[in-house]
Every structure is written in structure tokens, then in C-alpha cells.
Design an enzyme around this catalytic site. Sequence first.
Site, PDB file in Angstrom:
ATOM      1  N   ARG A 130       1.902 -30.750 -36.593  1.00 61.75           N
ATOM      2  CA  ARG A 130       2.047 -30.953 -35.146  1.00 61.75           C
ATOM      3  C   ARG A 130       1.447 -32.300 -34.744  1.00 61.75           C
ATOM      4  O   ARG A 130       0.691 -32.906 -35.482  1.00 61.75           O
ATOM      5  CB  ARG A 130       1.317 -29.839 -34.382  1.00 61.75           C
TER       6      ARG A 130
ATOM      7  N   LYS B 105      -5.544 -30.022 -33.856  1.00 66.78           N
ATOM      8  CA  LYS B 105      -6.570 -29.195 -34.507  1.00 66.78           C
ATOM      9  C   LYS B 105      -7.968 -29.749 -34.281  1.00 66.78           C
ATOM     10  O   LYS B 105      -8.149 -30.919 -33.956  1.00 66.78           O
ATOM     11  CB  LYS B 105      -6.316 -29.103 -36.019  1.00 66.78           C
TER      12      LYS B 105
ATOM     13  N   TYR C  68      -7.953 -28.488 -29.705  1.00 66.50           N
ATOM     14  CA  TYR C  68      -8.570 -27.197 -30.062  1.00 66.50           C
ATOM     15  C   TYR C  68      -9.866 -27.489 -30.795  1.00 66.50           C
ATOM     16  O   TYR C  68      -9.924 -28.405 -31.631  1.00 66.50           O
ATOM     17  CB  TYR C  68      -7.657 -26.398 -31.000  1.00 66.50           C
TER      18      TYR C  68
ATOM     19  N   HIS D 263     -12.425 -24.415 -31.272  1.00 69.42           N
ATOM     20  CA  HIS D 263     -12.868 -23.119 -31.827  1.00 69.42           C
ATOM     21  C   HIS D 263     -14.296 -23.213 -32.349  1.00 69.42           C
ATOM     22  O   HIS D 263     -14.593 -22.801 -33.477  1.00 69.42           O
ATOM     23  CB  HIS D 263     -11.930 -22.664 -32.957  1.00 69.42           C
TER      24      HIS D 263
ATOM     25  N   GLU E 118      -8.628 -24.286 -26.014  1.00 68.63           N
ATOM     26  CA  GLU E 118      -8.619 -22.817 -26.044  1.00 68.63           C
ATOM     27  C   GLU E 118      -9.475 -22.160 -24.970  1.00 68.63           C
ATOM     28  O   GLU E 118      -9.392 -20.953 -24.783  1.00 68.63           O
ATOM     29  CB  GLU E 118      -9.032 -22.302 -27.442  1.00 68.63           C
TER      30      GLU E 118
ATOM     31  N   ASP F 120      -9.162 -18.128 -36.489  1.00 67.71           N
ATOM     32  CA  ASP F 120      -9.681 -19.392 -35.943  1.00 67.71           C
ATOM     33  C   ASP F 120     -10.930 -19.163 -35.093  1.00 67.71           C
ATOM     34  O   ASP F 120     -11.680 -20.104 -34.846  1.00 67.71           O
ATOM     35  CB  ASP F 120      -8.599 -20.165 -35.173  1.00 67.71           C
TER      36      ASP F 120
END
Length: 370
Positions: A15, A75, A94, A96, A118, A270
Site C-alpha cells: 500500500r 504501517k 497506523y 498500534h 487507528e 496488530d
Amino acid sequence: MIIGVPKEIKTNENRVALTPAGVKEFVKRGHTVYMQATAGEGSGFTDEEYQQAGASVLPTIEDVYEIAEMIMKVKEPIEPEYKLIKKDQLVFTYFHFASYEPLTKAMIDSQSVCLAYETVEKPDRSLPLLVPMSEVAGRMSVQQGAKYLEKTMKGRGILLGGVAGVAPAKVLILGGGVVGTEAAKMAAGLGADVTILDVNLARMRYLEDIMPANVNTIMSNEYNIRSLIQQADLIVGAVLIPGAKAPHLITRDMLKEMRPGTVLVDVAVDQGGCIETCKPTTHENPTFIIDDVVHYCVANMPGAVPYTSTLALTNATLPYALQLAEKGWKKACRENEELKKGLNIIQGKVVYQAVAEAFDLEYTSLEEVL
Ligand SMILES: NC(=O)C1=CN([C@@H]2O[C@H](COP(=O)(O)OP(=O)(O)OC[C@H]3O[C@@H](n4cnc5c(N)ncnc54)[C@H](O)[C@@H]3O)[C@@H](O)[C@H]2O)C=CC1
Ligand SMILES: CC(=O)C(=O)O
Ligand SMILES: [Mg+2]
């Protein structure tokens, strides 16, 4: 503002955080966009398309981090990227955090501003920047589950939908949010016997209303989980407590109660995973086996279908990114409660309670910083 988009370096992550259409929107408003060369290749976008939309292309990842005021990624940064992130730089991606302490510590040390996709949250508590990827991962969880249930993949050798005269497989879904709902739709469409477990009664009432007859809902508790896993063929982990480490609903000892060849797809990996034995895996090597139970725990499932995922993700992130570019992160977050909830770490201070709690770090309230 100067926006930088690096190429993702996680294995098989194809991505990219911005499409040529997104570049055009930034440039139209007077911003400058630097793309790392070939960043969009995996999603089907060439450097020329980005240039035509008004971006400049830089040869290396170092160039992009060096020049940008806002980094847009997909990511969470991984080890080689930690040192590239600069003091006061805004990183929109993101993260996490609660699932990985080294990343949390590295971002505190970087003195950057970490705005996590997120945890951006709407007033109805939905998570607009997680939803599109949860839709993809939820649907994929059943595709992957069906594949690993095949005998040659070490599964039980059962077809999800069964055939005339033979019962379908049983699919158990832990968590009936976005991932769980999409997984249920796909499994039900293939004819499986589906059960969704959740703790939210209102959500289960809604699911009972909209789901076909081969989907049922049951209250999530240890008693029910222990009983249902004995008959399940495919179990999808899809629980979430926003920003926090996922609770372990399936513990190590429970594997012995499952049948050999049961497949576990822990999408919640994740956030640390809701199955105790799940450890993050990659698309290159997605599964491992413990007690004859197949574990699939890929932490970037949507990365495998970048043509769909990049468009779905950037449709959701772009409006927020434009606000950040127009106003700067501080003003944008003061004026937009949804974006404000995305702030996790600001210049060394942890401002998201669940992240501070995950690692016993000092928590600073946002009001002190904004
Ligand atoms: N591995 C991957 O590639 C991807 C992983 N994800 C992850 O999937 C997870 C789920 O995401 P969403 O579905 O969007 O979250 P969501 O917030 O829409 O749904 C979570 C559901 O879990 C339920 N829940 C909470 N505690 C529970 C319990 N003890 N038992 C049963 N249910 C419980 C909630 O009531 C809610 O309905 C997240 O951790 C997300 O980050 C999302 C996209 C891609
Ligand atoms: C949500 C997430 O972790 C992903 O899309 O990879
Ligand atoms: Mg029903």
C-alpha cells in the site's frame, strides 16, 4: 506544508499513503508533496502519474524524511525508520502502540508528533480511519481461513459451505465490529454455519436484524468460548478495545480443546492479538502450528490487496490530512475532536491513556499540551 510519502518497507506491504488524486488535492491548496521513488508501484501508481499530479519524486527514504513537515505512511514505522523521524515532525499513520513497546519508546525519544489513524474517533465512537482496512481484513480473513482449512495447508480438510448431504463448516467470530461483520457476511455467503460473539448487546441486536439465518450471535464470555471452540473449524479474532492491548479470549490451554486442523485467523494481532498463542506473522510466512491448530496472524492483511486497500484507505485519510496541512496539527486538532483523538505521542509525552497504561508510562492529558 511540506508532505512526504515514503515507500513502505514492511515485508510485502504494497500500500501507499497517497494516490495521485490525493497529491492533486494538496497541490491545489498550495502544499508541496514529495513522493519516494516507486512508492506507489505496488498499488499500481507510477512516479510519472505522481509527477503529473504535481508531486516531486525523491530517490531515497532518507530524502523524504529529511524534507517533510508531515510524513504520511500506512504501517507503523519499523526499526530502520526510527532514526529517520525528526523532532517536531508530524507522523500520520497506523501505529498500534499498545502492541509494541520498542516502537512506543522510539517515538517518545524522537520528539515527533504521532497521530495514529487507528484512534481517530467519531462522536458515535466509530474509527473512520480503521474502518476501511477492517472491512478489507474482515473479508480476507474468511478467504484465508478457507484456504488454510484445506488438508494440504494443514487444516481439517473441510469446505466452508459443505455440499448437499454434508454439513457446512462452523465459523466462530470473536467480536462483531467491522472486521467481525465483514467476516460473517463472507462466511455466511459461502454457506458456513456462523456464530458471532460480542459483549455489546445492542450490537448483537443489530447483527441479528441484518444477518442471514445462518449467522447467530452469542454473548462473549469464557464459558461460552470454551464450549464453542470444541466444534469450530475456523475462528476469527476480531475484538478491539480502542488503543489498548487486545484481551486474550483464547488462552494457551484452550488449544487442546480444539480439533486438530482448526484454523485461527487473529486479525486483532496488530493490537497484540485476542488469541494468546498468536504472534505477528508476514505474508511471506503467514502461518504456524501449535497443538495441531493452524495460526494465521498477519498484521498487515490489507497489504496483500493493495489495489483495493490503497484506494479504500486514502479515501478515508485524505480529508483529515488536508486539514492537518491547512492548519498545522495543533490548530487542526483543537478544532476537530475526531483528529484530536488520534494524538498518541506529542514531543516525548504520551497523551493517549491506553498507550500509557499498556507500558506503565507517564500519561499527560491533551489539555496540557494543546
Ligand atoms: N491484521 C490486520 O491486517 C488488520 C487488523 N485490524 C484489527 O482488527 C481489530 C478489530 O477491528 P474492528 O473490527 O475495526 O474493531 P471494532 O471496534 O469495529 O469491533 C470490535 C468489537 O469487539 C467487541 N469486543 C470487545 N471486547 C470483546 C470481548 N471481550 N468479546 C467479544 N467481543 C468484544 C466490541 O464490542 C466490538 O464490537 C483491531 O485490532 C484492528 O486494528 C484491522 C484491519 C487490518
Ligand atoms: C489496520 C492495519 O493495521 C492495517 O491495515 O495494516
Ligand atoms: Mg440468526
